[in-house]
Design an enzyme around this catalytic site. Structure first.
Site, mmCIF file in Angstrom:
data_model
loop_
_atom_site.group_PDB
_atom_site.id
_atom_site.type_symbol
_atom_site.label_atom_id
_atom_site.label_comp_id
_atom_site.label_asym_id
_atom_site.label_seq_id
_atom_site.Cartn_x
_atom_site.Cartn_y
_atom_site.Cartn_z
ATOM 1 C CE LYS A 1 -8.450 -39.249 54.342
ATOM 2 N NZ LYS A 1 -9.518 -38.902 55.270
ATOM 3 N NE ARG B 1 -10.544 -32.309 53.997
ATOM 4 C CZ ARG B 1 -9.318 -32.758 53.772
ATOM 5 N NH1 ARG B 1 -9.125 -33.952 53.243
ATOM 6 N NH2 ARG B 1 -8.274 -32.016 54.085
HETATM 7 N N1 HH2 Z 1 -8.866 -36.080 55.972
HETATM 8 C C1 HH2 Z 1 -7.684 -35.437 56.029
HETATM 9 C C2 HH2 Z 1 -7.608 -34.145 56.567
HETATM 10 N N2 HH2 Z 1 -8.714 -33.518 57.028
HETATM 11 N N3 HH2 Z 1 -11.049 -33.491 57.403
HETATM 12 C C3 HH2 Z 1 -12.235 -34.116 57.343
HETATM 13 N N4 HH2 Z 1 -13.352 -33.499 57.766
HETATM 14 N N5 HH2 Z 1 -12.371 -35.392 56.830
HETATM 15 C C4 HH2 Z 1 -11.283 -36.090 56.384
HETATM 16 O O1 HH2 Z 1 -11.458 -37.261 55.974
HETATM 17 C C5 HH2 Z 1 -9.992 -35.452 56.426
HETATM 18 C C6 HH2 Z 1 -9.911 -34.137 56.956
HETATM 19 C C7 HH2 Z 1 -6.439 -36.089 55.510
HETATM 20 O O2 HH2 Z 1 -6.256 -35.857 54.154
HETATM 21 P P1 HH2 Z 1 -5.378 -34.666 53.486
HETATM 22 O O3 HH2 Z 1 -5.831 -33.323 53.927
HETATM 23 O O4 HH2 Z 1 -5.392 -34.870 52.041
HETATM 24 O O5 HH2 Z 1 -3.885 -34.917 53.957
HETATM 25 P P2 HH2 Z 1 -3.003 -34.299 55.100
HETATM 26 O O6 HH2 Z 1 -3.778 -34.332 56.346
HETATM 27 O O7 HH2 Z 1 -1.771 -35.162 55.131
HETATM 28 O O8 HH2 Z 1 -2.709 -32.884 54.733
#
Ligand code: HH2
Length: 278
Positions: free
Chosen positions: A208, A243
Site C-alpha cells: 500500500k 492479506r
Molecule cells: N485492501 C484492498 C482490497 N481489499 N480487503 C480487505 N479485507 N482488507 C484490505 O486491506 C483490502 C481489501 C486493496 O488492495 P488490492 O486488492 O491489492 O488492490 P485493488 O483494490 O486496487 O485491486
C-alpha cells in the site's frame, strides 16, 4: 497467523492490475500461493484503489465467477470473494466461494447483512470512511484507533443483529481506506486495541501507498520487503491473518516471527543471555 493470497482479476488494480487475464492464469498463481503457504485465496473483480471507478455488477460477475469456478476444482483451501455486492457473492457462493470479504462491512447494499446471514459464511467486515472514490480526500479522526474500534464494533453489532453468527465475523481496520500515513501507522501500532473486540483480525497492508511513502518506493511492486516488515510486526502483535500479494515472503516472515515470539526472545531475554542471537 494465516496468510490470505490476493488474486486480483482486475485490469486496474494498483499493484498487479491486468496480471491475471484468464482463469488459467488465476489457477497457476493460486497453485503457487497454496504451495507457498496461503490459507485462503481472496478473489477481487473491482479495484479498491483510491479514486477507482466502480465497475458494473455484470462486469464484476464476468471477471470473478469464471475464476472462482476454476479455483474450486484446482485448490482445496477456502476461496474468498472481495465484493461489496450481495448478488456477486451469492453467485460466487453457488460456485464454491465460502468467505465474503466486504470492504463496506456489509453496508454496501441493503441486502448484504441478510445475504451473509442466509449463507452462513465467514465474513470480513472492513473499516472504511467514504468510498474508494472519495475516501482519500481529507480523512480525519479524533483518535484513529478509538474511532476505528468503535466503527468496527458497530459494524459487528449490526451484522449480529441481522443474524450473522458472531463466530463467522472477522474484522479488518482497512489500512489505506480513508487513512493518511499517520493514521495507518497509528492503526498498525494500536492494532492490539482492536483485538479487544474479541473477533479474529485480518490486516491488509500489502504494497500500500503508505509503504511507498515510508520507503520511497513509487512502484507498488517494489514494496514487498516493506510489506514483510509489517507482517512481522503483525505476528508479534497477535493479529490472526494478513492479506498479501507475495505469499512466499509472508510465510517466511510468519515462521521467523512466530519462532521468535514463541522463544520469548524479547529484549529482556536477550540481555539476560538466555537467547543466543543466532
Ligand atoms: N485492501 C484492498 C482490497 N481489499 N480487503 C480487505 N479485507 N482488507 C484490505 O486491506 C483490502 C481489501 C486493496 O488492495 P488490492 O486488492 O491489492 O488492490 P485493488 O483494490 O486496487 O485491486
Amino acid at each position: 497467523m494465516r496468510i490470505w493470497g490476493v488474486l486480483n482479476v482486475t485490469p486496474d488494480s494498483f499493484s498487479d492490475g491486468g496480471a491475471i487475464a484468464t482463469p488459467e492464469a488465476a489457477v497457476a498463481l493460486a497453485r503457487r500461493m497454496v504451495a507457498d503457504g496461503a490459507a485462503v485465496l481472496d478473489v477481487g473483480g473491482e479495484s479498491r484503489r483510491p479514486f477507482a471507478r466502480p465497475v458494473s455488477e455484470a462486469e464484476e460477475m464476468a471477471r470473478v465467477l469464471p475464476v472462482v469456478e476454476a479455483l474450486r476444482d484446482a485448490v482445496r483451501i477456502p476461496i474468498s470473494v472481495d465484493t461489496r455486492r450481495p448478488a456477486v457473492f451469492r453467485a460466487a457462493h453457488r460456485l464454491g466461494a465460502s468467505v465474503w470479504n466486504d470492504v463496506t462491512a456489509l453496508s454496501g447494499d441493503p441486502g448484504s447483512v441478510r445475504a451473509a446471514a442466509d449463507l452462513g459464511v465467514t465474513v470480513v467486515l472492513m473499516h472504511m470512511r467514504g468510498t474508494p472514490e472519495t475516501m482519500q480526500v481529507a480523512p480525519a479522526y479524533d483518535d484513529v484507533v478509538g474511532d476505528v474500534t468503535a466503527d468496527l464494533e458497530a459494524a459487528a453489532r449490526r451484522a449480529v443483529d441481522g443474524g450473522v453468527a458472531p463466530g463467522r465475523i472477522v474484522l479488518d481496520p482497512g489500512i489505506g481506506f480513508g487513512k493518511n500515513l499517520d493514521h495507518n501507522i497509528d492503526l498498525l501500532r494500536g492494532v492490539g486495541r482492536l483485538r479487544g473486540l474479541g473477533f479474529p483480525l485480518l490486516v491488509g497492508a500489502s504494497r500500500k501507498s503508505f509503504l511507498g511513502t515510508l520507503c520511497a518506493r513509487p512502484d507498488p511492486r517494489d514494496r514487498d520487503h516493506a510489506t514483510t516488515a509489517v507482517t512481522t510486526w503483525l505476528v508479534l502483535a497477535g493479529v490472526d491473518a494478513v492479506r498479501v500479494h507475495d505469499v512466499r515472503a509472508a510465510a517466511d516472515a510468519v515462521r521467523v516471527a512466530e519462532a521468535l515470539g514463541r522463544a520469548g526472545a524479547g529484549p529482556a531475554a536477550a540481555a539476560a543471555g538466555t537467547d543466543a542471537p543466532t
